[in-house]
Design an enzyme around this catalytic site. Structure first.
Site, PDB file in Angstrom:
ATOM      1  N   CYS A   1      -6.571  -3.558   3.647  1.00  0.00           N
ATOM      2  CA  CYS A   1      -6.647  -1.917   3.487  1.00  0.00           C
ATOM      3  C   CYS A   1      -7.157  -2.417   2.094  1.00  0.00           C
ATOM      4  CB  CYS A   1      -4.299  -1.668   3.499  1.00  0.00           C
ATOM      5  SG  CYS A   1      -4.870   0.011   3.863  1.00  0.00           S
TER       6      CYS A   1
ATOM      7  N   CYS B   1     -14.769   0.962  21.079  1.00  0.00           N
ATOM      8  CA  CYS B   1     -15.546  -1.007  20.391  1.00  0.00           C
ATOM      9  C   CYS B   1     -16.835  -0.513  20.970  1.00  0.00           C
ATOM     10  CB  CYS B   1     -14.965  -1.864  21.008  1.00  0.00           C
ATOM     11  SG  CYS B   1     -13.348  -2.407  19.806  1.00  0.00           S
TER      12      CYS B   1
ATOM     13  N   CYS C   1       0.976  -0.787   0.031  1.00  0.00           N
ATOM     14  CA  CYS C   1      -0.198  -0.485   0.157  1.00  0.00           C
ATOM     15  C   CYS C   1       1.071   1.279  -0.272  1.00  0.00           C
ATOM     16  CB  CYS C   1      -0.674  -0.283   1.448  1.00  0.00           C
ATOM     17  SG  CYS C   1      -2.062   1.121   1.279  1.00  0.00           S
ATOM     18  N   HIS C   2       0.470   2.442  -0.405  1.00  0.00           N
ATOM     19  CA  HIS C   2       0.649   3.468  -0.612  1.00  0.00           C
ATOM     20  C   HIS C   2       1.285   4.159   0.539  1.00  0.00           C
ATOM     21  CE1 HIS C   2       1.936   7.196  -3.021  1.00  0.00           C
ATOM     22  NE2 HIS C   2       2.001   7.560  -2.178  1.00  0.00           N
ATOM     23  N   THR C   3       1.000   3.362   1.791  1.00  0.00           N
ATOM     24  CA  THR C   3       1.153   3.859   3.642  1.00  0.00           C
ATOM     25  C   THR C   3       2.528   3.580   3.906  1.00  0.00           C
ATOM     26  OG1 THR C   3      -0.690   4.444   4.013  1.00  0.00           O
ATOM     27  CG2 THR C   3       0.327   3.827   5.950  1.00  0.00           C
TER      28      THR C   3
ATOM     29  N   ARG D   1      -3.446   0.677  21.037  1.00  0.00           N
ATOM     30  CA  ARG D   1      -3.158   1.266  19.644  1.00  0.00           C
ATOM     31  C   ARG D   1      -1.307   1.900  20.003  1.00  0.00           C
ATOM     32  NH1 ARG D   1      -0.919   3.825  17.182  1.00  0.00           N
ATOM     33  NH2 ARG D   1      -1.420   5.217  15.061  1.00  0.00           N
TER      34      ARG D   1
ATOM     35  N   HIS E   1       0.606  -4.182   6.138  1.00  0.00           N
ATOM     36  CA  HIS E   1      -0.071  -4.645   6.768  1.00  0.00           C
ATOM     37  C   HIS E   1      -1.224  -4.589   5.484  1.00  0.00           C
ATOM     38  CE1 HIS E   1      -0.388  -0.517   4.548  1.00  0.00           C
ATOM     39  NE2 HIS E   1      -1.333  -0.658   4.176  1.00  0.00           N
ATOM     40  N   GLU E   2      -1.481  -5.143   4.536  1.00  0.00           N
ATOM     41  CA  GLU E   2      -2.717  -5.546   3.700  1.00  0.00           C
ATOM     42  C   GLU E   2      -2.270  -7.254   3.334  1.00  0.00           C
ATOM     43  OE1 GLU E   2      -4.325  -2.579   1.180  1.00  0.00           O
ATOM     44  OE2 GLU E   2      -2.426  -4.311  -0.418  1.00  0.00           O
TER      45      GLU E   2
ATOM     46  N   CYS F   1     -10.704  -5.078  19.531  1.00  0.00           N
ATOM     47  CA  CYS F   1     -11.505  -5.857  20.743  1.00  0.00           C
ATOM     48  C   CYS F   1     -12.618  -5.992  20.885  1.00  0.00           C
ATOM     49  CB  CYS F   1     -10.497  -4.823  21.890  1.00  0.00           C
ATOM     50  SG  CYS F   1     -10.993  -3.559  23.044  1.00  0.00           S
TER      51      CYS F   1
ATOM     52  N   CYS G   1     -10.704   0.996  17.829  1.00  0.00           N
ATOM     53  CA  CYS G   1     -10.128   0.573  19.061  1.00  0.00           C
ATOM     54  C   CYS G   1      -8.881   0.960  18.895  1.00  0.00           C
ATOM     55  CB  CYS G   1     -10.007  -1.347  18.674  1.00  0.00           C
ATOM     56  SG  CYS G   1      -9.761  -2.059  20.052  1.00  0.00           S
TER      57      CYS G   1
ATOM     58  N   ARG H   1      -2.017  -2.157  -7.828  1.00  0.00           N
ATOM     59  CA  ARG H   1      -1.870  -2.917  -6.398  1.00  0.00           C
ATOM     60  C   ARG H   1      -0.760  -3.433  -6.669  1.00  0.00           C
ATOM     61  NH1 ARG H   1      -2.612   0.111  -3.206  1.00  0.00           N
ATOM     62  NH2 ARG H   1      -2.960  -0.501  -0.567  1.00  0.00           N
TER      63      ARG H   1
ATOM     64  N   CYS I   1     -12.893  -2.432  24.516  1.00  0.00           N
ATOM     65  CA  CYS I   1     -12.698  -0.702  25.163  1.00  0.00           C
ATOM     66  C   CYS I   1     -13.793   0.533  25.137  1.00  0.00           C
ATOM     67  CB  CYS I   1     -11.362  -0.534  23.775  1.00  0.00           C
ATOM     68  SG  CYS I   1     -11.447   0.052  22.034  1.00  0.00           S
TER      69      CYS I   1
HETATM   70  P1  NAD Z   1      -1.739   5.284  -4.908  1.00  0.00           P
HETATM   71  O1  NAD Z   1      -0.345   5.578  -5.057  1.00  0.00           O
HETATM   72  O2  NAD Z   1      -1.866   4.105  -5.542  1.00  0.00           O
HETATM   73  O3  NAD Z   1      -2.042   6.342  -5.599  1.00  0.00           O
HETATM   74  C1  NAD Z   1      -2.677   7.473  -5.193  1.00  0.00           C
HETATM   75  C2  NAD Z   1      -2.898   8.686  -7.122  1.00  0.00           C
HETATM   76  O4  NAD Z   1      -2.844   9.382  -6.907  1.00  0.00           O
HETATM   77  C3  NAD Z   1      -1.861   7.947  -8.207  1.00  0.00           C
HETATM   78  O5  NAD Z   1      -2.991   7.667  -9.211  1.00  0.00           O
HETATM   79  C4  NAD Z   1      -1.231   9.300  -8.580  1.00  0.00           C
HETATM   80  O6  NAD Z   1      -1.581   9.493  -9.798  1.00  0.00           O
HETATM   81  C5  NAD Z   1      -2.787  10.124  -8.262  1.00  0.00           C
HETATM   82  N1  NAD Z   1      -1.717  12.159  -6.664  1.00  0.00           N
HETATM   83  C6  NAD Z   1      -0.766  11.931  -7.071  1.00  0.00           C
HETATM   84  N2  NAD Z   1      -0.831  13.437  -7.370  1.00  0.00           N
HETATM   85  C7  NAD Z   1      -1.999  13.984  -7.352  1.00  0.00           C
HETATM   86  C8  NAD Z   1      -2.320  15.062  -7.317  1.00  0.00           C
HETATM   87  N3  NAD Z   1      -2.165  16.074  -6.879  1.00  0.00           N
HETATM   88  N4  NAD Z   1      -3.867  15.295  -7.989  1.00  0.00           N
HETATM   89  C9  NAD Z   1      -4.163  14.161  -8.465  1.00  0.00           C
HETATM   90  N5  NAD Z   1      -3.914  13.082  -8.417  1.00  0.00           N
HETATM   91  C10 NAD Z   1      -2.748  12.931  -8.072  1.00  0.00           C
HETATM   92  O7  NAD Z   1      -2.130   5.276  -3.159  1.00  0.00           O
HETATM   93  P2  NAD Z   1      -2.916   4.676  -3.280  1.00  0.00           P
HETATM   94  O8  NAD Z   1      -2.163   3.361  -1.962  1.00  0.00           O
HETATM   95  O9  NAD Z   1      -4.446   4.841  -3.282  1.00  0.00           O
HETATM   96  O10 NAD Z   1      -2.927   5.023  -1.688  1.00  0.00           O
HETATM   97  C11 NAD Z   1      -3.428   6.800  -1.451  1.00  0.00           C
HETATM   98  C12 NAD Z   1      -4.035   7.153   0.233  1.00  0.00           C
HETATM   99  O11 NAD Z   1      -4.559   7.296   0.937  1.00  0.00           O
HETATM  100  C13 NAD Z   1      -1.607   7.358   0.538  1.00  0.00           C
HETATM  101  O12 NAD Z   1      -1.646   8.760   0.841  1.00  0.00           O
HETATM  102  C14 NAD Z   1      -2.030   6.233   1.290  1.00  0.00           C
HETATM  103  O13 NAD Z   1      -1.556   6.558   2.838  1.00  0.00           O
HETATM  104  C15 NAD Z   1      -3.781   6.390   2.041  1.00  0.00           C
HETATM  105  N6  NAD Z   1      -4.585   5.444   3.064  1.00  0.00           N
HETATM  106  C16 NAD Z   1      -5.058   5.553   4.192  1.00  0.00           C
HETATM  107  C17 NAD Z   1      -5.765   5.229   4.416  1.00  0.00           C
HETATM  108  C18 NAD Z   1      -6.570   5.019   5.868  1.00  0.00           C
HETATM  109  O14 NAD Z   1      -7.405   4.240   5.764  1.00  0.00           O
HETATM  110  N7  NAD Z   1      -6.620   6.545   5.990  1.00  0.00           N
HETATM  111  C19 NAD Z   1      -6.056   3.161   3.767  1.00  0.00           C
HETATM  112  C20 NAD Z   1      -5.221   3.698   2.697  1.00  0.00           C
HETATM  113  C21 NAD Z   1      -3.961   4.564   2.703  1.00  0.00           C
HETATM  114  N1  AHE Z   2       1.503   7.555  11.226  1.00  0.00           N
HETATM  115  C1  AHE Z   2       0.911   7.704  11.052  1.00  0.00           C
HETATM  116  C2  AHE Z   2      -0.917   7.585  10.176  1.00  0.00           C
HETATM  117  C3  AHE Z   2      -0.471   7.020   8.836  1.00  0.00           C
HETATM  118  C4  AHE Z   2      -2.347   6.340   9.124  1.00  0.00           C
HETATM  119  O1  AHE Z   2      -2.923   7.619   9.322  1.00  0.00           O
HETATM  120  N2  AHE Z   2      -2.991   5.318   9.581  1.00  0.00           N
HETATM  121  C5  AHE Z   2      -3.976   5.019   9.279  1.00  0.00           C
HETATM  122  C6  AHE Z   2      -4.017   3.549   8.194  1.00  0.00           C
HETATM  123  S1  AHE Z   2      -3.093   4.188   6.847  1.00  0.00           S
HETATM  124  C7  AHE Z   2      -3.314   2.084   5.800  1.00  0.00           C
HETATM  125  O2  AHE Z   2      -2.866   2.138   4.748  1.00  0.00           O
HETATM  126  C8  AHE Z   2      -4.608   4.885  10.253  1.00  0.00           C
HETATM  127  O3  AHE Z   2      -5.604   3.600  10.704  1.00  0.00           O
HETATM  128  N3  AHE Z   2      -5.037   5.735  11.508  1.00  0.00           N
HETATM  129  C9  AHE Z   2      -5.556   5.853  12.630  1.00  0.00           C
HETATM  130  C10 AHE Z   2      -4.190   4.834  13.327  1.00  0.00           C
HETATM  131  O4  AHE Z   2      -5.449   5.034  15.303  1.00  0.00           O
HETATM  132  O5  AHE Z   2      -2.955   5.308  12.752  1.00  0.00           O
HETATM  133  C11 AHE Z   2       1.109   9.561  11.315  1.00  0.00           C
HETATM  134  O6  AHE Z   2       0.336  10.366  11.199  1.00  0.00           O
HETATM  135  O7  AHE Z   2       0.941   9.173  12.975  1.00  0.00           O
HETATM  136 ZN    ZN Z   3      -2.742   0.495   3.832  1.00  0.00          ZN
END
Ligand code: NAD
Ligand code: AHE
Ligand code: ZN
Length: 369
Positions: free
Chosen positions: A169, A98, A40-42, A110, A62-63, A92, A106, A364, A95
């Site tokens: 994920c 939850c 994943c991008h993360t 953490r 994480h996936e 869990c 949860c 992916r 908590c």
């Molecule tokens: P990815 O790299 O597969 O996709 C990102 C997309 O954004 C690409 O298609 C890229 O071309 C596009 N992009 C980049 N800059 C841009 C811009 N300025 N304008 C328009 N498009 C643009 O990444 P991903 O795996 O899809 O993850 C995306 C984001 O979500 C990451 O920041 C990741 O960390 C986050 N994420 C968050 C959670 C969550 O639970 N909140 C879970 C998973 C991933």
């Molecule tokens: N550790 C980072 C933040 C990373 C983050 O926001 N993680 C998401 C999942 S991304 C999955 O690809 C998340 O679940 N956040 C909630 C949590 O409790 O971590 C930071 O900025 O400190």
């Molecule tokens: Zn992820």
């Protein structure tokens, strides 16, 4: 025991494939053989050094999806042979979080999870006696890993590991953001910023709930065709828009989006996502993860006039409850995963997965063991 793993030694350096020592499960812990893991991008974000919680050396990932091989004392919900998906957001069921239906976050483990250790404060991973950190409580870039029982969703036995790992994920985050967080209604208009591994799942979630208009925004035109297959109705490349993107999107959606989703992780696109929402009711959901020190901003008037800014982690899903259901949706053909998995490779080639992501050539990549 010994296991093969990809080790992140320092920020910005490629992962190193090594034999790592893994201690067995302690009470309420489970040893899992990981069969497949998505990248994943993360993972790339943490490896880049931008994650304030990033620790090195660590085993990222994480996936994943895998098989329970051993359970520690006190484990009651899982047994050897069970098929599981690791959860970076555990459940869990006890908590304060939850027990509150408003959140999936949860908090029972953490603090230790963020510190790269198991709930007892120690790591199960080491190399020649030197500690290696866990990551997000999952560390799926290892053939074998140890997790708390509450961090595992039990899934059906006939689901293919190399596909359903993505539910750990990306799939759940994207589809869940639409269903659980936005609770988007049939007939809504939505704008999705970023059509990568997360954004495409937001698009398919929007189609699932019956959205009328699904606008995708991405700088990479190569993302257009696949996004259309998942239900995108309009593609916008910001580089091709004359003038400001926000008024263009407001116009395209006939007054603004009912919902927007930021799936990139940039404060600039987060602001655009909020401001392209409809006056009076538009909601913008932040999914993208921004680097250490970055902040979002907008004119407060944007909120005063009825737009709201929200965020979601793991698509608002409660993993042990919701993940098995999403696996069923995939097995029943309600959602697609196969066409988003553009590359599959062995652990030895995991660095290629990061290259493909940075080059915009993959949706992916999945590593199989
Ligand atoms: P990815 O790299 O597969 O996709 C990102 C997309 O954004 C690409 O298609 C890229 O071309 C596009 N992009 C980049 N800059 C841009 C811009 N300025 N304008 C328009 N498009 C643009 O990444 P991903 O795996 O899809 O993850 C995306 C984001 O979500 C990451 O920041 C990741 O960390 C986050 N994420 C968050 C959670 C969550 O639970 N909140 C879970 C998973 C991933
Ligand atoms: N550790 C980072 C933040 C990373 C983050 O926001 N993680 C998401 C999942 S991304 C999955 O690809 C998340 O679940 N956040 C909630 C949590 O409790 O971590 C930071 O900025 O400190
Ligand atoms: Zn992820």
């Amino acid at each position: 025991m010994d296991t093969r793993a990809a080790v992140a030694y320092k920020a910005g350096a490629p992962l190193s494939i090594e034999t790592v020592q893994l201690e067995g499960p302690k009470p309420f812990e489970v040893l899992v053989e990981i069969m497949a893991t998505g990248v994943c991008h993360t993972d790339a974000f943490t490896l880049s050094g931008d994650d304030p919680e990033g620790l090195f050396p660590a085993i990222l990932g994480h996936e994943g999806a895998g098989i329970v091989r051993e359970v520690g004392k006190g484990v009651t919900s899982l047994k050897p042979g069970d098929h599981v998906i690791p959860l970076y957001t555990p459940e869990c069921r006890e908590c304060e979080y939850c027990l509150n239906p408003k959140t999936n976050l949860c908090q029972s483990i953490r603090t230790t999870q963020g510190a790269g250790v198991m709930p007892d404060g120690t790591s199960r991973f080491s190399i020649n006696g030197e500690k290696v950190h866990h990551y997000m409580g999952t560390s799926t870039f290892s053939n074998f890993t140890v997790l708390p029982e509450i961090s595992l969703a039990k899934i059906r036995q006939d689901a293919p590991f190399d596909k359903v790992c993505y539910i750990g994920c990306g799939v759940t985050t994207g589809v869940g953001a639409v269903i659980n967080t936005a609770k988007a209604e049939p007939g809504c208009k939505a704008v999705v910023f970023g059509l990568g591994g997360i954004g495409l799942n937001v698009v398919q979630g929007l189609r699932l709930i019956g959205a009328d208009q699904i606008v995708g925004v991405d700088l990479n035109p190569a993302k257009k065709d696949l996004a259309e297959k998942y239900g995108m109705t309009d593609f916008v490349n910001p580089k091709e828009v004359e003038g400001d993107l926000v008024p263009y999107l407001v116009d395209l959606t006939g007054g603004g989006a009912d919902y927007s989703f930021e799936c990139i992780g940039h404060p600039t696109t987060m602001r655009q996502a909020l401001e392209c929402c409809h006056k009076g009711w538009g909601e913008s959901i932040i999914i993208g993860v921004a680097g250490a020190g970055q902040e979002i901003s907008t004119r407060p008037f944007q909120l005063v006039t009825g737009r709201s800014w929200r965020g979601t982690a793991f698509g608002g899903a409660r993993g042990r409850t919701d993940v098995p259901k999403i696996v069923d949706w995939y097995m029943d053909g309600k959602i697609d995963i196969d066409h988003m998995i553009t590359h599959t490779m062995p652990l030895e080639e995991i660095n290629t997965a990061f290259d493909l992501m940075h080059e915009g050539k993959s949706i992916r990549s999945v590593v199989t063991f």
